[in-house]
Design a protein around this motif. Structure first.
Motif, PDB file in Angstrom:
ATOM      1  N   LYS A 167       1.190  19.744   3.984  1.00 31.34           N
ATOM      2  CA  LYS A 167       2.143  20.702   3.423  1.00 31.34           C
ATOM      3  C   LYS A 167       2.960  20.067   2.306  1.00 31.34           C
ATOM      4  O   LYS A 167       3.235  20.703   1.281  1.00 31.34           O
ATOM      5  CB  LYS A 167       3.057  21.206   4.538  1.00 31.34           C
ATOM      6  CG  LYS A 167       3.925  22.378   4.146  1.00 31.34           C
ATOM      7  CD  LYS A 167       4.684  22.906   5.361  1.00 31.34           C
ATOM      8  CE  LYS A 167       5.539  24.112   4.992  1.00 31.34           C
ATOM      9  NZ  LYS A 167       6.296  24.616   6.173  1.00 31.34           N
ATOM     10  N   ASP A 168       3.348  18.810   2.476  1.00 31.40           N
ATOM     11  CA  ASP A 168       4.161  18.133   1.465  1.00 31.40           C
ATOM     12  C   ASP A 168       3.406  17.924   0.155  1.00 31.40           C
ATOM     13  O   ASP A 168       3.988  18.005  -0.927  1.00 31.40           O
ATOM     14  CB  ASP A 168       4.639  16.773   1.995  1.00 31.40           C
ATOM     15  CG  ASP A 168       5.568  16.899   3.187  1.00 31.40           C
ATOM     16  OD1 ASP A 168       6.229  17.954   3.306  1.00 31.40           O
ATOM     17  OD2 ASP A 168       5.627  15.958   3.999  1.00 31.40           O
ATOM     18  N   ILE A 169       2.101  17.655   0.266  1.00 35.61           N
ATOM     19  CA  ILE A 169       1.311  17.329  -0.926  1.00 35.61           C
ATOM     20  C   ILE A 169       0.662  18.562  -1.544  1.00 35.61           C
ATOM     21  O   ILE A 169       0.676  18.737  -2.768  1.00 35.61           O
ATOM     22  CB  ILE A 169       0.233  16.280  -0.586  1.00 35.61           C
ATOM     23  CG1 ILE A 169       0.900  14.977  -0.117  1.00 35.61           C
ATOM     24  CG2 ILE A 169      -0.663  16.008  -1.797  1.00 35.61           C
ATOM     25  CD1 ILE A 169      -0.079  13.937   0.403  1.00 35.61           C
ATOM     26  N   TYR A 170       0.113  19.438  -0.691  1.00 37.49           N
ATOM     27  CA  TYR A 170      -0.703  20.550  -1.200  1.00 37.49           C
ATOM     28  C   TYR A 170      -0.115  21.932  -0.927  1.00 37.49           C
ATOM     29  O   TYR A 170      -0.664  22.927  -1.393  1.00 37.49           O
ATOM     30  CB  TYR A 170      -2.107  20.495  -0.577  1.00 37.49           C
ATOM     31  CG  TYR A 170      -2.856  19.215  -0.859  1.00 37.49           C
ATOM     32  CD1 TYR A 170      -3.394  18.972  -2.119  1.00 37.49           C
ATOM     33  CD2 TYR A 170      -3.014  18.249   0.126  1.00 37.49           C
ATOM     34  CE1 TYR A 170      -4.077  17.791  -2.387  1.00 37.49           C
ATOM     35  CE2 TYR A 170      -3.703  17.073  -0.131  1.00 37.49           C
ATOM     36  CZ  TYR A 170      -4.225  16.851  -1.383  1.00 37.49           C
ATOM     37  OH  TYR A 170      -4.898  15.680  -1.648  1.00 37.49           O
ATOM     38  N   THR A 225       5.115  22.845  -2.753  1.00 38.60           N
ATOM     39  CA  THR A 225       5.181  21.444  -3.160  1.00 38.60           C
ATOM     40  C   THR A 225       5.566  21.306  -4.632  1.00 38.60           C
ATOM     41  O   THR A 225       5.230  22.161  -5.463  1.00 38.60           O
ATOM     42  CB  THR A 225       3.831  20.751  -2.924  1.00 38.60           C
ATOM     43  OG1 THR A 225       3.933  19.369  -3.298  1.00 38.60           O
ATOM     44  CG2 THR A 225       2.730  21.397  -3.766  1.00 38.60           C
ATOM     45  N   CYS A 254       4.510  18.654  -6.197  1.00 35.18           N
ATOM     46  CA  CYS A 254       3.452  17.798  -6.725  1.00 35.18           C
ATOM     47  C   CYS A 254       2.477  18.609  -7.578  1.00 35.18           C
ATOM     48  O   CYS A 254       2.199  19.772  -7.292  1.00 35.18           O
ATOM     49  CB  CYS A 254       2.687  17.130  -5.581  1.00 35.18           C
ATOM     50  SG  CYS A 254       3.691  16.045  -4.539  1.00 35.18           S
ATOM     51  N   ILE A 302       7.745  13.004   1.327  1.00 31.39           N
ATOM     52  CA  ILE A 302       6.471  13.142   2.019  1.00 31.39           C
ATOM     53  C   ILE A 302       6.584  12.417   3.352  1.00 31.39           C
ATOM     54  O   ILE A 302       6.917  11.226   3.387  1.00 31.39           O
ATOM     55  CB  ILE A 302       5.310  12.575   1.182  1.00 31.39           C
ATOM     56  CG1 ILE A 302       5.259  13.268  -0.188  1.00 31.39           C
ATOM     57  CG2 ILE A 302       3.993  12.744   1.921  1.00 31.39           C
ATOM     58  CD1 ILE A 302       4.166  12.746  -1.100  1.00 31.39           C
ATOM     59  N   THR A 322       3.624  13.056  -7.857  1.00 33.70           N
ATOM     60  CA  THR A 322       4.957  13.500  -7.455  1.00 33.70           C
ATOM     61  C   THR A 322       5.760  13.893  -8.689  1.00 33.70           C
ATOM     62  O   THR A 322       5.578  13.325  -9.764  1.00 33.70           O
ATOM     63  CB  THR A 322       5.687  12.387  -6.694  1.00 33.70           C
ATOM     64  OG1 THR A 322       5.667  11.180  -7.476  1.00 33.70           O
ATOM     65  CG2 THR A 322       5.015  12.112  -5.357  1.00 33.70           C
ATOM     66  N   ALA A 358       9.590  13.134  -4.564  1.00 29.63           N
ATOM     67  CA  ALA A 358       9.261  14.091  -3.502  1.00 29.63           C
ATOM     68  C   ALA A 358       9.411  13.426  -2.146  1.00 29.63           C
ATOM     69  O   ALA A 358       9.288  12.201  -2.018  1.00 29.63           O
ATOM     70  CB  ALA A 358       7.826  14.589  -3.672  1.00 29.63           C
TER      71      ALA A 358
END
Length: 531
Positions: free
Chosen positions: A92-95, A99, A101, A413, A406, A411
């Motif tokens: 969830k944090d990356i994609y 996000t 990112c 993560i 990021t 960010a």
């Protein structure tokens, strides 16, 4: 005089190169401006250089290696400015949709003169492109695509019918001469013919000719012939070997052409560039001639109201390129993988065939003989979908981590602050082999996707990536996979050359897989009217 000048020059150059490529990276590593030294290195030198990851890439099994490391470490430093994640919470944090990112610079350095939907980084430009194409890729258009998929299925079946042999006797190994179908090759011809028809109303004819020989076009208008699959896959392979030191990739890519191993791949990569140019040119000629065709190219040229989108030619070619690439390669890999898994697991195969027969028992003889199963009759079959998803989980066609950068202000993560400009990624293979989420992760168990338990696994299913940058062609892929697998298993029985046969895989940007030779014969089904 020459020696007196050259020796100091060589010495100075050597000193500079040593300082730039050895001393400077070591200084940067210990300076640690981004605070990445807190994470374990993939290799002793990973924090200093991308070379260890390049070496790993040449082994053709990057993600398999990372999956083993992530059994002990949730985060691994794979390069001076790159992190690989194995903790599922990082998806969830990356994609995720919220996000910060964005796709990292690897997408920039491999792009052409114009970005396509898959490599565009700017979020506003991506939103524009997605809006442009979303209506064409929408699930409501499945009915419009199905007759094209059915047509290609029938053409593949025609070849399989010609290759049919006598039924295999129980507890026997097929005769060598009966192993006469490379399922990998023919499903790839299928996906290429299908996406060309769906996207460009183009009949490539690969299934008819049993070959992927195609005409391509240089920018000066001259034409040449090449093999589609070889050009496409070797282009991706070269990138996968050399891209990892992003800032040096353009230089390395050119210098590598002087080495025969890379030079051949470079030549094929240049040949690939001319294929989408020729296909786009042919379709443009039809558009200018007044043909209004229901395909993706039409959506590129005009919006729903018929107003021109006025895209630059380079952008049109770029979109055709990624459509022919992503729209064929990964689905063909998926088709091969699922049949292989079913042949290796006959009990599961039997259960799936029984589900198909029950769903299609009302088909009349004429429909059965036609060969192509109706998508509407099988699209909701739970075990069929479970088999497809379990194969995609076990061997995702794109196994490696799709890298993201990021945002400038950093960010969070996994609760840790990661400064801006750091490349972060999660491999679909790593996620899918997580034992906590997928018990017995190395085994083919379609039942895990059934019912409420199966629904709970969907957030951790990365075969089509996730979030706003998830694969826009997901619906097409499932349509093609479902119709082909159902049609093949309804009509035929198949066998591997020997029980211990292993499908060979090589990780590039996707998973390149070698031949899947099989014996094929017509099923002897008991008539529903008998008895």
């Amino acid at each position: 005089m020459y020696v007196a000048i050259s020796v100091p020059y060589v010495a100075a150059l050597s000193l500079f190169l040593f300082g730039y490529f050895v001393v400077y990276p070591v200084v940067v590593y210990f300076r640690d401006r981004n605070g990445l030294r807190r994470y374990p290195n993939m290799h002793l030198l990973s924090g200093i250089s991308s070379l260890p990851f390049m070496v790993l890439a040449h082994g053709g099994a990057r993600s398999t290696y990372l999956a083993k490391l992530h059994q002990e470490h949730p985060v691994i430093r794979t390069g001076p400015n790159t992190l690989s994640y194995g903790d599922l919470r990082a998806i969830k944090d990356i994609y995720g949709h919220n996000t910060g990112c964005t796709k990292d610079s690897s997408y920039v350095i491999t792009s052409g003169s114009h970005y396509h939907l898959a490599d565009v980084i700017d979020k506003h430009d991506h939103a524009r492109k997605r809006k442009l194409l979303s209506s064409a890729y929408a699930i409501k258009n499945l009915e419009g695509w199905e007759h094209k998929v059915a047509d290609k299925t029938l053409r593949m079946i025609k070849h399989f019918d010609n290759c049919c042999t006598e039924p295999l006797k129980p507890i026997t190994i097929p005769k060598p001469e009966d192993i006469n179908v490379d399922y990998r090759e023919w499903t790839n011809y299928f996906t290429l013919d299908a996406i060309a028809d769906i996207g460009l109303s183009e009949r490539l004819g690969f299934l008819d000719q049993g070959s992927d020989r195609i005409t391509a076009r240089r920018l000066d208008g001259t034409r040449y012939e090449c093999n589609f699959r070889e050009c496409l896959y070797q282009n991706a392979r070269k990138q996968s070997l050399l891209i990892w030191p992003y800032e040096w990739y353009p230089t390395i890519n050119k210098l590598a052409n002087m080495i025969p191993f890379y030079g051949r791949m470079g030549k094929l990569a240049r040949d690939w560039d001319g294929i989408p140019v020729e296909l786009a040119h042919r379709r443009l000629q039809r558009y200018r001639a007044g043909e209004k065709l229901d395909d993706f190219f039409q959506a590129l040229m005009e919006d729903k109201t018929g107003h021109a989108n006025n895209l630059e030619w380079g952008e049109i070619v770029a979109e055709v390129s990624i459509m022919m690439n992503a729209g064929s390669a990964t689905t063909a890999i998926a088709m091969t993988n699922v049949l292989y898994q079913l042949l290796k697991n006959p009990t599961i195969m039997k259960k799936l065939v029984e589900e198909l027969d029950a769903a299609l028992e009302d088909e009349d003889d004429e429909e059965t003989e036609a060969g192509a199963v109706s998508y509407d009759k099988v699209k909701h079959l739970p075990y069929l979908r479970a088999c497809l998803d379990e194969s995609l989980r076990l061997f995702p066609p794109t196994p490696h981590g799709l890298p993201r950068t990021t945002p400038p202000d950093g960010a969070n993560i996994l609760g840790d602050y990661i400064p801006g400009g750091v490349s972060v990624a999660m491999s679909a293979f790593v996620v899918h082999r997580n034992e906590n989420m997928f018990p017995q992760a190395d085994k083919f168990i379609p039942e895990r996707w059934l019912g409420e338990e199966g629904k709970a696994l969907q957030p951790f299913f990365l075969a089509f990536s996730a979030g706003a940058r998830g694969c826009i062609g997901r619906n097409i892929s499932y349509l093609e996979q479902t119709v082909v697998l159902a049609s093949v298993l309804r009509r035929y029985e198949l066998a591997l050359a020997r029980p211990d046969f292993e499908l060979k895989r090589l990780e590039t940007m996707n998973w390149l897989i070698e031949e899947l030779p099989v014996k094929v014969w017509r099923r002897q089904r008991t008539s529903r009217l008998s008895g």
